[in-house]
Design a protein around this motif. Structure first.
Motif, short mmCIF file in Angstrom:
data_model
loop_
_atom_site.label_atom_id
_atom_site.label_comp_id
_atom_site.label_asym_id
_atom_site.label_seq_id
_atom_site.Cartn_x
_atom_site.Cartn_y
_atom_site.Cartn_z
N LEU A 1 0.89 -1.15 0.00
CA LEU A 1 0.00 0.00 0.00
C LEU A 1 0.93 1.21 0.00
CD1 LEU A 1 -3.28 0.33 2.00
CD2 LEU A 1 -1.90 2.30 1.34
N TYR A 2 1.17 1.73 -1.18
CA TYR A 2 2.22 2.70 -1.47
C TYR A 2 3.58 2.11 -1.10
CZ TYR A 2 4.96 7.00 -1.79
OH TYR A 2 5.91 7.93 -2.10
N ASP A 3 4.18 2.50 0.04
CA ASP A 3 5.56 2.09 0.31
C ASP A 3 5.69 1.12 1.48
OD1 ASP A 3 4.86 3.89 2.26
OD2 ASP A 3 6.61 5.19 2.05
N LYS A 4 4.58 0.50 1.88
CA LYS A 4 4.63 -0.44 3.00
C LYS A 4 3.69 -1.61 2.74
CE LYS A 4 4.91 3.58 5.95
NZ LYS A 4 4.34 4.42 4.87
N PRO A 5 3.98 -2.76 3.35
CA PRO A 5 3.01 -3.86 3.26
C PRO A 5 1.69 -3.43 3.91
CG PRO A 5 5.12 -4.64 4.10
CD PRO A 5 5.19 -3.15 4.10
#
Length: 287
Positions: free
Chosen positions: A28-32
């Protein structure tokens, strides 16, 4: 209070992506994605957390989160052999919950907004009964919908009604006292063949023990059920982070600010991160 993250299910609405990876491990964008419900429980002050996964995805979650010790948490795992409804989480997690109260966070729900930690604190401090969070949506027929009387008290909850009586959807975050274990154990499958979380909430409502916390216009409550919804949530997080220069659902920062880890540990966690992340996290250690 114990925390449970329900990260099972088959994720068929995100097929074919979810044929090879759990939906809650998608970026989700830059993270799990699972960082978001985990950060929610952490902000509520919950440190003992059970992650419920499918049997074949569990090892991937273990590689990502471990036992939680690196964040000052205690994370354990359980398997959901087949998805049989959200309330199944209480049957699977009965031993873990024990005699404590419990917060259930769905692995695909995302929250962001000023004042959210205070809302979480009120839910934790309620001690008795249940607290759920309701959010105004444009398409309430896709959700469990809560109805209110003129005084703002909850009077009814319907699961995915064809003609919703209110625009307020019950989100995927629930706080219960220990009685929820007995309530869940007494449930019978719905016409969909599932143990419905709406039936749990109705049981509390029938005893006048359900509190509904309304999330206002300054809050974002997002789901990631479809490809479009996942993209929208990712774009939203990107806009917030780039505009403010801060990270959303940064579990390392939250662990530090909540006092779960110290500044030295935070700096250690920042070492292997990309420069764009580590510079922000290293700054936090000196704030």
């Amino acid at each position: 209070m114990r925390g449970v993250i329900l990260a099972g299910g088959s994720g068929t609405r995100l097929d074919p992506v979810t044929r090879v990876v759990s939906k809650q491990l998608l970026p989700l964008y830059d993270k799990p994605m699972i960082y978001h419900p985990l950060s929610t429980l952490m902000l509520a002050g919950i440190r003992d957390i059970l992650v419920i996964t499918t049997p074949h995805d569990q090892e991937s979650f273990r590689r990502l989160l471990g036992d939680g010790g690196w964040l000052g948490l205690s994370i354990s795992y359980a398997a959901q052999p087949t998805p049989e409804g959200l309330a199944q989480a209480f049957l699977i997690g009965k031993k873990f919950i024990g005699s404590e109260s419990v917060a259930l966070a769905l692995g695909d729900n995302v929250f962001y907004g000023h004042g959210f930690p205070e809302s979480l604190t009120r839910a934790v401090q309620a001690h008795e009964g249940a607290t759920v969070f309701a959010y105004r949506v444009s398409d309430p027929s896709r959700y469990g919908v809560v109805e209110f009387d003129a005084a703002g008290r909850a009077t009814g909850i319907e699961e995915k009604p064809e003609k919703p009586r209110s625009p307020y959807a019950v989100t995927g975050l629930y706080f219960y006292d220990n009685e929820v274990l007995d309530v869940a154990a007494a449930l019978r499958p719905s016409a969909r063949g599932e143990l419905e979380i709406t039936d749990v909430n109705r049981a509390y409502l029938a005893k006048s023990r359900l509190h509904v916390e309304l999330l206002g216009r300054g809050m974002a409550g997002l789901d990631t059920w479809t490809h479009d919804a996942l993209l929208q949530a990712s774009t939203f997080m990107q806009a917030i982070e780039e505009r403010q220069g801060l990270k959303v659902a940064c579990i390392e920062e939250i662990a530090y600010r909540m006092g779960y880890i110290d500044g030295a540990k935070l700096l250690k966690l920042a070492e292997p991160m990309p420069a764009t992340w580590s510079s922000k996290i290293e700054t936090l250690a000196w704030i």
